[in-house]
Design a protein around this motif. Structure first.
Motif, PDB file in Angstrom:
ATOM      1  N   GLN A  77       0.784  -1.072   0.035  1.00  0.00           N
ATOM      2  CA  GLN A  77       0.004   0.131   0.038  1.00  0.00           C
ATOM      3  C   GLN A  77       0.825   1.368  -0.030  1.00  0.00           C
ATOM      4  O   GLN A  77       0.431   2.165  -0.714  1.00  0.00           O
ATOM      5  N   THR A  78       1.893   1.271   0.675  1.00  0.00           N
ATOM      6  CA  THR A  78       2.785   2.378   0.652  1.00  0.00           C
ATOM      7  C   THR A  78       3.329   2.621  -0.490  1.00  0.00           C
ATOM      8  O   THR A  78       3.444   3.751  -1.275  1.00  0.00           O
ATOM      9  N   GLY A  79       3.921   1.456  -1.455  1.00  0.00           N
ATOM     10  CA  GLY A  79       3.989   1.674  -2.800  1.00  0.00           C
ATOM     11  C   GLY A  79       3.058   2.287  -3.694  1.00  0.00           C
ATOM     12  O   GLY A  79       3.390   3.141  -4.543  1.00  0.00           O
ATOM     13  N   MET A  80       2.020   1.998  -3.402  1.00  0.00           N
ATOM     14  CA  MET A  80       0.644   2.332  -4.355  1.00  0.00           C
ATOM     15  C   MET A  80       0.544   3.798  -3.960  1.00  0.00           C
ATOM     16  O   MET A  80      -0.028   4.521  -4.937  1.00  0.00           O
ATOM     17  N   LYS A  81       0.610   4.057  -2.830  1.00  0.00           N
ATOM     18  CA  LYS A  81       0.459   5.483  -2.553  1.00  0.00           C
ATOM     19  C   LYS A  81       1.468   6.562  -3.182  1.00  0.00           C
ATOM     20  O   LYS A  81       1.201   7.636  -3.781  1.00  0.00           O
ATOM     21  N   TYR A  82       2.820   5.959  -3.195  1.00  0.00           N
ATOM     22  CA  TYR A  82       3.806   6.735  -4.054  1.00  0.00           C
ATOM     23  C   TYR A  82       3.322   6.784  -5.230  1.00  0.00           C
ATOM     24  O   TYR A  82       3.690   7.786  -5.956  1.00  0.00           O
ATOM     25  N   ALA A  83       2.830   5.522  -6.087  1.00  0.00           N
ATOM     26  CA  ALA A  83       2.623   5.506  -7.426  1.00  0.00           C
ATOM     27  C   ALA A  83       1.655   6.675  -7.560  1.00  0.00           C
ATOM     28  O   ALA A  83       1.493   7.450  -8.762  1.00  0.00           O
ATOM     29  N   MET A  84       0.349   6.525  -6.672  1.00  0.00           N
ATOM     30  CA  MET A  84      -0.780   7.431  -7.188  1.00  0.00           C
ATOM     31  C   MET A  84       0.052   9.094  -6.708  1.00  0.00           C
ATOM     32  O   MET A  84      -0.435   9.937  -7.795  1.00  0.00           O
ATOM     33  N   GLU A  85       0.575   9.350  -5.903  1.00  0.00           N
ATOM     34  CA  GLU A  85       1.086  10.657  -5.676  1.00  0.00           C
ATOM     35  C   GLU A  85       2.127  11.099  -6.679  1.00  0.00           C
ATOM     36  O   GLU A  85       2.168  12.289  -7.167  1.00  0.00           O
ATOM     37  N   ASN A  86       2.792  10.177  -7.643  1.00  0.00           N
ATOM     38  CA  ASN A  86       3.623  10.665  -8.462  1.00  0.00           C
ATOM     39  C   ASN A  86       2.934  10.282  -9.961  1.00  0.00           C
ATOM     40  O   ASN A  86       3.965  10.274 -10.905  1.00  0.00           O
ATOM     41  N   ASP A  87       1.766  10.063  -9.948  1.00  0.00           N
ATOM     42  CA  ASP A  87       0.986  10.240 -11.143  1.00  0.00           C
ATOM     43  C   ASP A  87       1.410   8.835 -12.067  1.00  0.00           C
ATOM     44  O   ASP A  87       1.793   9.147 -13.238  1.00  0.00           O
ATOM     45  N   TYR A  88       1.898   7.690 -11.709  1.00  0.00           N
ATOM     46  CA  TYR A  88       2.133   6.439 -12.479  1.00  0.00           C
ATOM     47  C   TYR A  88       1.059   5.878 -13.084  1.00  0.00           C
ATOM     48  O   TYR A  88      -0.129   5.975 -12.639  1.00  0.00           O
ATOM     49  N   ASP A  89       1.327   5.555 -14.488  1.00  0.00           N
ATOM     50  CA  ASP A  89       0.066   4.588 -15.124  1.00  0.00           C
ATOM     51  C   ASP A  89       0.042   3.255 -14.803  1.00  0.00           C
ATOM     52  O   ASP A  89      -1.182   2.842 -14.856  1.00  0.00           O
ATOM     53  N   CYS A  90       1.084   2.933 -14.507  1.00  0.00           N
ATOM     54  CA  CYS A  90       0.884   1.283 -14.145  1.00  0.00           C
ATOM     55  C   CYS A  90       1.844   1.032 -12.863  1.00  0.00           C
ATOM     56  O   CYS A  90       3.102   1.752 -12.850  1.00  0.00           O
ATOM     57  N   ALA A  91       1.624   0.077 -11.895  1.00  0.00           N
ATOM     58  CA  ALA A  91       2.534  -0.240 -10.951  1.00  0.00           C
ATOM     59  C   ALA A  91       2.542  -1.637 -11.069  1.00  0.00           C
ATOM     60  O   ALA A  91       1.847  -2.617 -11.269  1.00  0.00           O
ATOM     61  N   VAL A  92       3.945  -2.312 -10.490  1.00  0.00           N
ATOM     62  CA  VAL A  92       4.165  -3.766 -10.692  1.00  0.00           C
ATOM     63  C   VAL A  92       4.745  -3.977  -9.556  1.00  0.00           C
ATOM     64  O   VAL A  92       5.644  -3.654  -8.796  1.00  0.00           O
ATOM     65  N   GLN A  93       3.852  -5.100  -8.870  1.00  0.00           N
ATOM     66  CA  GLN A  93       4.430  -5.768  -7.631  1.00  0.00           C
ATOM     67  C   GLN A  93       5.716  -6.536  -7.946  1.00  0.00           C
ATOM     68  O   GLN A  93       5.495  -7.532  -8.855  1.00  0.00           O
ATOM     69  N   PHE A  94       6.729  -6.472  -7.192  1.00  0.00           N
ATOM     70  CA  PHE A  94       7.817  -6.887  -7.576  1.00  0.00           C
ATOM     71  C   PHE A  94       8.740  -7.280  -6.447  1.00  0.00           C
ATOM     72  O   PHE A  94       8.785  -6.620  -5.476  1.00  0.00           O
ATOM     73  N   ASP A  95       9.058  -8.856  -6.251  1.00  0.00           N
ATOM     74  CA  ASP A  95       9.748  -9.203  -5.034  1.00  0.00           C
ATOM     75  C   ASP A  95      11.162  -8.846  -4.997  1.00  0.00           C
ATOM     76  O   ASP A  95      11.937  -8.656  -6.047  1.00  0.00           O
ATOM     77  N   GLY A  96      11.458  -8.473  -3.808  1.00  0.00           N
ATOM     78  CA  GLY A  96      12.986  -8.223  -3.625  1.00  0.00           C
ATOM     79  C   GLY A  96      13.997  -9.313  -3.416  1.00  0.00           C
ATOM     80  O   GLY A  96      15.098  -9.219  -3.075  1.00  0.00           O
ATOM     81  N   ASP A  97      13.759 -10.422  -3.396  1.00  0.00           N
ATOM     82  CA  ASP A  97      14.373 -11.647  -3.076  1.00  0.00           C
ATOM     83  C   ASP A  97      14.975 -12.157  -4.521  1.00  0.00           C
ATOM     84  O   ASP A  97      15.734 -13.312  -4.485  1.00  0.00           O
ATOM     85  N   GLY A  98      14.746 -11.594  -5.676  1.00  0.00           N
ATOM     86  CA  GLY A  98      15.620 -11.973  -6.887  1.00  0.00           C
ATOM     87  C   GLY A  98      14.745 -12.897  -7.786  1.00  0.00           C
ATOM     88  O   GLY A  98      15.323 -13.533  -8.652  1.00  0.00           O
ATOM     89  N   GLN A  99      13.717 -13.520  -7.367  1.00  0.00           N
ATOM     90  CA  GLN A  99      12.697 -14.348  -7.858  1.00  0.00           C
ATOM     91  C   GLN A  99      12.126 -13.892  -9.334  1.00  0.00           C
ATOM     92  O   GLN A  99      11.942 -14.722 -10.264  1.00  0.00           O
ATOM     93  N   HIS A 100      11.889 -12.756  -9.419  1.00  0.00           N
ATOM     94  CA  HIS A 100      10.830 -11.989 -10.667  1.00  0.00           C
ATOM     95  C   HIS A 100      11.957 -11.448 -11.594  1.00  0.00           C
ATOM     96  O   HIS A 100      13.001 -10.903 -10.948  1.00  0.00           O
TER      97      HIS A 100
END
Length: 234
Positions: free
Chosen positions: A68-91
């Motif tokens: 949700q924090t990332g989505m708020k950042y995306a909304m506030e900075n007017d992104y067209d799309c947001a990608v949920q992406f793991d930090g463990d290197g699997q994606h």
């Protein structure tokens, strides 16, 4: 199209630099933000030392809070799309391009799926995935081959919904609810790597509890959730 990669990270000191270096060096067309979810290791230190774009949460909020924090950042900075992406290197970020192409066909959510053209292995974990797929098909009449994939792309209207609603977590039951409300969902074939650093929180016990929680939510809770108007807006 302006794309943001959201990377929730909790205790990912062993992989976060490799993940972000790959994005910065090989995929500069995409923006990213690391959401450090109150890590107790050196995740934050590594990000700051390397000048990565990072938001530090003071306490561990869990995957939903980081998402949700990332989505708020995306909304506030007017992104067209947001990608949920793991930090463990699997994606793998190379699959973002076909996800964008699919999104441009008019879909609201695009899932990087391991099982569009590939068969699921017959394992206990995949049995849980099959059960979640069956629950989504039963309630929404749409087949999702890989409902537990953690690599998902959301369009602008869903960025806003996820940013403003605390109960829109990054899980299959949320996807099921969005489908019920009119979201158009597609999958693209993708390959995911094995985790090379750290340990997954999912073991047999937690996987079983997760599957049961998703099944109860999809079959018994989601049908009674208050409808959102977002898919009825012009």
């Amino acid at each position: 199209m302006k794309i943001l990669i959201i990377i929730p990270a909790y205790n990912e000191e062993g992989s976060i630099k490799r993940v972000v270096d790959n994005l910065e060096q090989n995929f500069p067309q995409y923006d990213y933000v690391v959401i450090n979810d109150g890590s107790k290791d050196n995740t934050s230190k590594i990000c700051h030392e390397n000048g990565f774009n990072i938001i530090d949460l003071p306490t561990n909020l869990g995957l939903a809070g980081g998402f949700q924090t990332g989505m708020k950042y995306a909304m506030e900075n007017d992104y067209d799309c947001a990608v949920q992406f793991d930090g463990d290197g699997q994606h793998r970020p190379e699959f973002i391009e076909p996800m964008v192409a699919k999104m441009q066909e008019g879909f609201d959510i695009v899932i990087a799926s391991r099982f569009v053209t590939q068969k699921k292995p017959k394992t206990a974990r995949m049995m849980g995935s099959n059960m979640i797929s069956a629950a989504i098909k039963l309630t929404n009449h749409i087949k999702i081959n890989d409902p537990t994939s953690g690599m998902r792309m959301f369009n602008k209207k869903l960025i806003r919904e996820c940013a403003l609603n605390d109960d829109f977590g990054p899980e299959p039951d949320t996807v099921s609810y969005m489908i019920r409300q009119g979201a158009k969902v597609a999958e693209v074939q993708a390959t995911m790597d094995d985790r090379t650093e750290g340990e997954s929180y999912l073991n047999f016990s937690t996987s079983t509890k997760y599957m049961l929680r998703m099944m109860i939510s999809i079959l018994l809770i989601q049908p009674f959730r208050k409808a959102t108007k977002v898919f009825n807006e012009e």
